[in-house]
Design a protein around this motif. Structure first.
Motif, mmCIF file in Angstrom:
data_model
loop_
_atom_site.group_PDB
_atom_site.id
_atom_site.type_symbol
_atom_site.label_atom_id
_atom_site.label_comp_id
_atom_site.label_asym_id
_atom_site.label_seq_id
_atom_site.Cartn_x
_atom_site.Cartn_y
_atom_site.Cartn_z
ATOM 1 N N GLN A 89 -6.748 13.645 1.068
ATOM 2 C CA GLN A 89 -5.827 14.455 0.518
ATOM 3 C C GLN A 89 -6.959 14.549 -0.853
ATOM 4 O OE1 GLN A 89 -1.957 15.163 0.450
ATOM 5 N NE2 GLN A 89 -2.687 13.830 2.349
ATOM 6 N N VAL A 117 -1.602 -5.060 -11.063
ATOM 7 C CA VAL A 117 -1.450 -5.401 -9.713
ATOM 8 C C VAL A 117 -0.574 -6.505 -9.429
ATOM 9 C CG1 VAL A 117 -2.882 -6.882 -7.632
ATOM 10 C CG2 VAL A 117 -4.163 -5.403 -9.445
ATOM 11 N N SER A 119 -8.888 8.622 3.071
ATOM 12 C CA SER A 119 -7.464 8.215 3.724
ATOM 13 C C SER A 119 -6.236 8.900 3.555
ATOM 14 C CB SER A 119 -7.822 7.021 2.374
ATOM 15 O OG SER A 119 -6.587 6.454 2.591
ATOM 16 N N GLY A 120 -5.792 9.174 4.157
ATOM 17 C CA GLY A 120 -4.958 10.433 3.632
ATOM 18 C C GLY A 120 -5.732 11.562 4.232
ATOM 19 N N SER A 133 3.071 -5.573 -9.822
ATOM 20 C CA SER A 133 2.462 -3.836 -9.049
ATOM 21 C C SER A 133 3.622 -2.629 -10.043
ATOM 22 C CB SER A 133 4.205 -4.459 -8.178
ATOM 23 O OG SER A 133 4.139 -3.337 -6.867
ATOM 24 N N GLU A 180 10.366 -0.919 -1.327
ATOM 25 C CA GLU A 180 9.052 -1.015 -2.155
ATOM 26 C C GLU A 180 7.368 -0.611 -1.432
ATOM 27 O OE1 GLU A 180 10.984 -0.424 -5.420
ATOM 28 O OE2 GLU A 180 12.778 -0.340 -4.386
ATOM 29 N N LEU A 181 6.611 -0.107 -2.387
ATOM 30 C CA LEU A 181 5.802 0.074 -2.042
ATOM 31 C C LEU A 181 4.894 -0.383 -2.791
ATOM 32 C CD1 LEU A 181 5.756 3.993 -1.408
ATOM 33 C CD2 LEU A 181 5.738 2.553 0.506
ATOM 34 N N THR A 182 4.651 -1.413 -3.300
ATOM 35 C CA THR A 182 4.315 -2.567 -4.050
ATOM 36 C C THR A 182 2.469 -2.603 -4.077
ATOM 37 O OG1 THR A 182 4.132 -4.493 -3.095
ATOM 38 C CG2 THR A 182 6.166 -4.189 -3.216
ATOM 39 N N GLY A 183 2.125 -2.921 -3.317
ATOM 40 C CA GLY A 183 0.798 -3.069 -3.096
ATOM 41 C C GLY A 183 0.308 -3.905 -3.159
ATOM 42 N N ASP A 184 0.779 -5.566 -3.848
ATOM 43 C CA ASP A 184 0.693 -7.295 -3.602
ATOM 44 C C ASP A 184 1.660 -7.682 -2.932
ATOM 45 O OD1 ASP A 184 -1.330 -8.935 -4.688
ATOM 46 O OD2 ASP A 184 0.564 -8.658 -5.850
ATOM 47 N N PRO A 213 2.229 0.971 -10.464
ATOM 48 C CA PRO A 213 1.459 1.964 -10.017
ATOM 49 C C PRO A 213 0.762 2.531 -10.531
ATOM 50 C CG PRO A 213 3.841 2.751 -10.313
ATOM 51 C CD PRO A 213 3.829 0.986 -10.788
ATOM 52 N N ASN A 248 -7.887 -0.120 -4.504
ATOM 53 C CA ASN A 248 -7.762 -0.231 -3.322
ATOM 54 C C ASN A 248 -8.908 0.624 -2.578
ATOM 55 O OD1 ASN A 248 -6.307 0.610 -0.961
ATOM 56 N ND2 ASN A 248 -4.502 -0.557 -1.972
ATOM 57 N N ARG A 270 0.056 7.326 3.024
ATOM 58 C CA ARG A 270 -1.625 8.066 2.988
ATOM 59 C C ARG A 270 -1.667 9.766 2.932
ATOM 60 N NH1 ARG A 270 -4.691 5.065 -0.208
ATOM 61 N NH2 ARG A 270 -3.603 2.937 0.367
ATOM 62 N N SER A 308 4.980 8.110 -5.537
ATOM 63 C CA SER A 308 4.093 7.517 -4.698
ATOM 64 C C SER A 308 3.590 6.050 -5.706
ATOM 65 C CB SER A 308 1.928 8.571 -5.392
ATOM 66 O OG SER A 308 0.708 7.652 -5.274
ATOM 67 N N ASN A 309 3.436 5.108 -4.832
ATOM 68 C CA ASN A 309 2.707 4.153 -4.822
ATOM 69 C C ASN A 309 4.131 3.201 -5.419
ATOM 70 O OD1 ASN A 309 -0.115 3.438 -5.622
ATOM 71 N ND2 ASN A 309 0.052 4.771 -6.320
ATOM 72 N N GLU A 310 5.510 4.044 -5.483
ATOM 73 C CA GLU A 310 6.275 3.186 -6.380
ATOM 74 C C GLU A 310 7.989 3.115 -4.602
ATOM 75 O OE1 GLU A 310 8.776 4.858 -9.227
ATOM 76 O OE2 GLU A 310 7.288 6.106 -9.641
ATOM 77 N N GLY A 318 0.539 -1.137 0.053
ATOM 78 C CA GLY A 318 -0.163 -0.003 0.008
ATOM 79 C C GLY A 318 1.075 1.201 0.200
ATOM 80 N N GLU A 327 -3.872 4.838 9.428
ATOM 81 C CA GLU A 327 -3.551 3.144 8.441
ATOM 82 C C GLU A 327 -2.248 2.697 9.013
ATOM 83 O OE1 GLU A 327 -4.875 3.399 4.244
ATOM 84 O OE2 GLU A 327 -6.141 5.138 5.085
ATOM 85 N N GLU A 334 -0.984 10.589 -10.717
ATOM 86 C CA GLU A 334 -0.001 9.865 -11.030
ATOM 87 C C GLU A 334 -0.412 8.865 -11.924
ATOM 88 O OE1 GLU A 334 4.244 9.723 -9.228
ATOM 89 O OE2 GLU A 334 3.261 12.397 -7.840
#
Lengths: 586, 333
Positions: B86, B278, B83-84, B281, A257-261, B283, B291, A51, A224-226, A48, A60, B94
């Motif tokens: 924002q 997904v 969430s946050g 990964s 690393e913000l992988t999300g999975d 982004p 999500n 945020r 972000s997200n990376e 994730g 979170e 992005e």
């Protein structure tokens, strides 16, 4: 001029001599004294995205967020090898005899990552911001004891006082984990623009290099997200050292690393692109072990290190006015004991978790072993005992469908709901339903949307819209492991009984409610534990909540990542290491 | 033509309002909201959850919420992510760009692969090559993308084992997840482009394979139709080389549906590359969308729907205009 310079140097030395750093004990790590080396980049992952960078509104929990926002200059710390809080950013902590006033003196030499001194104003600002309902901080509720606020005041240049409305052992961790927020930046924003300005501060648009922290690692780069890159906070080492006096932390950098999975993270681990991975289950462990055997990566795997800090349980609804027969049934302790006898916990451990779980009997999570009553009443899988208990409450005959009926011909059965998409839970209810049908209990399994199920569970009323639910809770505190809104009657997670009057129904409920408050007000931990045992016995005896199993936590890291806890200190609550003491072997 | 564009533009307004209203109503039908899960946190009081709901306006009637949201959209503000806390514009900006990069790459890859294959299949109709192309194309169509991506990642790992045994080279030849390497920020501009390109190869190829079958078959059909038409016979009779006949006279008209379809790519760009994003990964939009959907962060979900519906409408308009531009039989006056 020379004299002036000399005297300045003395002043500096004098203040340094006064500023005693916090010494990190070598017992918290497996590294030998002098073995640790400086430098290196520890590569990790987070599931994730970030945020917000706002420490007040952030809610979170992720590893990176906790590392930046929850470590740092907390007033006290709870060591991994003891259940007693010790002063950390505080130099001293004194509690009044009646347990309602706590005086804290701050350590000298504390610094923000921009080099500014951390002062009592920083702690007070955070208190102000968290207790302002308009800010919407996640920490808001923790500052209240039974609806009354914990007061904080500044009593001197380095001292502050916390006044509790009543003695409370859960208040200690609130103050202990109280962390400062930079008054010279966020405090200014709050004073000038109020709650709204503070909420908007340090969002995703902020240049992370401009944010200021007291933690050992501070964010310097964010995509972000990376990726989130944390670098060593050079000022942290001025008040944190190892036993040999070396400044901490050892690492130069931690890259997340913000992988999300989780599967993508596992691929990164197998490809050698990250250094640590938390296997979810035995499948992950199998894949990693194969990679190790093949020589793809050099890593170690620690299986079944502890149960996780969460529970899964079946709860029956005691407020079912529209069906008085079922309401009486669900309120009958023998019925619930019989149902507990029908939960085949060993089968769940084997079939659902492949052996990586433990049966759970008490309302205290297994990982909090200090608090778990070893003599808590247990109702292990025993269909015969279940049938006997059911016969005792009038279910002796079977109908043409093979289900038990009472003297009036009422069939014994109920609808058991769990949330859709939760594979493990769906399997658990199925194992339970199959066993129940064998002894003649007609359990109809149903899956529902999670939020809908939560709404049903938290409905207050004499006629609530469910019969039985399988759900779980997470969290847990090492100071008092009983939920403030779970044990006492009338609170919102007292899930089995949500009568609008808020009154208890069973005498054991009343007993547990009273013991809960008594235990919270008992500051002596041994005594509190005895009270905790009594709560567990009172509730386990009537099984208002039928616990199933606790899955296990597993760990894996590359062999060059060192400084982990000794094995007996590795658990889901304590984690595998202190990042301050982690280093990369050369 | 101008009056047609203006007319179409005015038609977009009710379509847009209808689409957003429908999306909003559906989002309200889902039980619970972002803060429902907070009710299960030991230590969080129900009155705190009620206060948070009030803070974000979730306690108001859905019509009030809708009109407030609409008013903000007209000012270019898509609302706040719970969430946050924002702005949604920031949360989805992005990922949209990242998805576009991947989708553009996969479309280029798709054309580079499917156009030659389509031409080959048409020119060598019923040959073994034609049969093989069809078989592989349908394989790509049939296999789920997220699974195919994992299979390729597995192949990368198998290749590493092989290169280690053969040459002592124990590295993966292609990145198996993410969009950039961990030392991306220390690279120069060209190295950074190359780094992203390397990360795009597996997901881009996987996304492209799903459409190769369709594109190849359409192009093959178009080509066959044109290759048997009179003007091709004339071209051949004039003595033009077969190469010129195929690529200049037959391929050009055969590509008309592809060019007309460019407009349709716009919403695809923001729709992202699906579950491949997904599992790899990447982004992009899909992880962000899923999500937000899971957490019921509704303004993020609705924000993405608004942007994609606008792009869909503009894309359709562009498609129609392009069709008129390339096909002389179509006029909008």
């Amino acid at each position: 001029m020379k004299r002036a310079l000399l005297s300045l140097a003395f002043v500096a030395l004098g203040s340094m001599a006064l500023a005693e750093p916090f010494v990190w004990p070598s017992t918290w790590t497996t590294a030998e004294p002098g073995e640790a080396v400086y430098g290196g980049n520890l590569r990790m992952y987070d599931i994730g995205d970030v945020r917000t960078f706002n420490p007040i509104t952030s809610a979170e929990s992720t590893t990176s967020r906790d590392l930046i926002m929850l470590t740092g200059a907390s007033l006290m710390t709870l060591p991994p090898d003891s259940d007693v809080w010790i002063p950390y950013a505080a130099e001293s902590v004194e509690m009044s005899e009646d347990g309602t006033v706590m005086d804290v003196t701050l350590r000298e030499g504390l610094k923000w990552s921009d080099g500014t001194d951390i002062t009592v104003d920083d702690y007070y600002f955070r208190y102000q911001a968290e207790t302002d309902p308009d800010v919407g901080s996640n920490g808001y509720d923790s500052w209240f004891i039974e609806g009354e606020i914990i007061q904080m005041e500044i009593t001197g240049e380095r001292s502050m006082r916390f006044t509790f409305p009543l003695p409370d052992r859960t208040a200690f961790p609130v103050v202990g984990s109280h962390i400062p927020a930079p008054d010279h930046i966020l405090g200014e924003i709050y004073r000038e623009g109020g709650a709204e300005a503070l909420q908007a501060a340090w969002g995703l648009d902020v240049n992370v290099a401009d944010t200021v922290w007291s933690s050992p690692f501070v964010p310097t780069e964010f995509s972000s997200n990376e990726r989130l890159v944390l670098e060593k906070n050079e000022y942290f080492g001025e008040w944190n050292v190892d036993e040999e006096g070396n400044a901490l932390p050892y690492l130069d950098r931690i890259t997340f690393e913000l992988t999300g999975d989780q599967d993508a993270a596992l691929n990164l681990y197998l490809a050698g692109e990250i250094d640590m991975f938390n296997p979810r289950n035995l499948d992950d462990i199998g894949v990693i072990n194969v990679a190790i055997q093949n020589g793809d990566i050099d890593a170690i795997v620690l299986e079944n290190m502890s149960p996780v800090a969460s529970s899964q349980f079946i709860v029956f609804n005691w407020n079912l006015a529209s069906d008085p027969w079922k309401q009486d049934l669900f309120r009958n302790a023998d019925f619930r004991r019989a149902m507990s006898h029908l939960v085949n916990r060993e089968a769940i451990v084997e079939l659902v978790y492949g052996g990586a779980a433990e049966p759970m009997w008490s309302n205290v999570y297994q990982v909090l072993d200090y608090w778990v009553d070893p003599e808590v009443p247990k109702f292990p899988f025993d269909p015969e005992a279940a049938a006997e208990l059911l016969a005792g409450i009038g279910f002796t005959q079977r109908n043409s469908n093979g289900f038990l009926v009472d003297a009036d011909g009422n069939e014994l059965g109920f609808r058991l709901v769990t949330n859709s998409g939760a594979t493990a839970r769906e399997q658990i209810v199925q194992i339970f339903a199959d066993a129940a049908r064998e002894v003649g209990v007609n359990v109809q399994v149903q899956t529902l949307d999670f939020n809908l199920m939560v709404e049903q569970l938290t409905t207050v009323g004499e006629d609530r819209p469910f019969e039985a639910i399988l759900i779980g809770l997470t969290g847990g505190s090492r100071d008092w492991p009983f939920g403030v809104n779970v044990i006492p009657c009338g609170t919102n997670l007292h899930m089995w009984n949500q009568d609008p009057s808020g009154e208890c129904i069973a005498p054991q409920e009343t007993e547990a409610s009273q013991l809960y408050y008594q235990g919270r007000q008992t500051l002596d931990t041994e005594e509190a534990r005895e009270i905790g045992y009594q709560i567990q016995r009172a509730l386990a005896d009537i099984q208002p909540v039928i616990y199933t199993v606790s899955p296990s936590a597993h760990y894996s890291w590359r062999t060059h990542v060192r400084g982990e806890h000794p094995e007996d200190m590795i658990s889901d609550l304590l984690g595998s290491r202190e990042y301050e003491l982690t280093f990369l072997a050369q | 033509m101008l009056s047609y564009i203006i007319r179409r533009f005015f038609h977009l307004i009710p379509t847009f309002l209808g689409a957003t209203l429908l999306a909003f109503v559906i989002s309200q039908l889902v039980p619970g909201d972002f803060f429902t899960q907070k009710l299960l946190e030991p230590g969080v009081r129900p009155e705190t959850v009620a206060r948070l709901r009030a803070m974000y306006g979730l306690d108001q009637h859905w019509t009030v919420q809708y009109f407030r949201w609409m008013a903000n959209i007209l000012q270019g503000d898509l609302g706040l992510s719970f969430s946050g806390n924002q702005p949604v514009n920031r949360v989805i900006g992005e990922p949209i760009m990242n998805s576009m990069v991947l989708v553009v790459f996969s479309i280029i890859l798709l054309w580079l692969i499917s156009i030659p294959l389509g031409v080959y299949s048409a020119v060598r109709q019923y040959s073994l090559g034609d049969q093989l192309v069809s078989a592989f194309a349908y394989f790509g169509l049939a296999i789920p993308n997220f699974f195919f991506a994992q299979v390729i990642v597995l192949l990368v790992f198998v290749l590493r084992s092989w290169t280690r045994e053969a040459f002592g080279f124990n590295e993966v030849i292609l990145p198996v997840a993410g969009m950039t390497s961990s030392d991306h920020s220390s690279m120069n501009w060209w190295e950074q482009r190359w780094d992203i390109f390397r990360h795009m190869i597996i997901p881009g190829f996987v996304v492209a394979t799903a459409s190769i079958a369709g594109y190849t078959r359409v192009l093959r059909g178009q080509m066959l139709e044109y290759l048997s038409s009179d003007f091709i016979r004339t071209a051949r009779a004039k003595g033009l080389s077969e190469r010129k006949v195929t690529y200049k006279h037959a391929l050009r008209p055969a590509l008309i549906p592809f060019i007309a379809g460019i407009g349709g790519i716009l919403p695809t760009l923001i729709g992202g590359a699906g579950l491949v994003e997904v599992v790899m990964s990447w982004p992009g939009i899909t992880p962000t969308f899923l999500n937000a959907l899971n957490r019921q962060d509704i303004y993020v979900v609705l924000g993405l729907l608004v942007v994609s519906s606008i792009l869909l409408m503009i894309g359709n308009l562009i498609s129609d205009l392009l069709l008129a531009a390339v096909d002389p039989r179509i006029r909008y006056d």
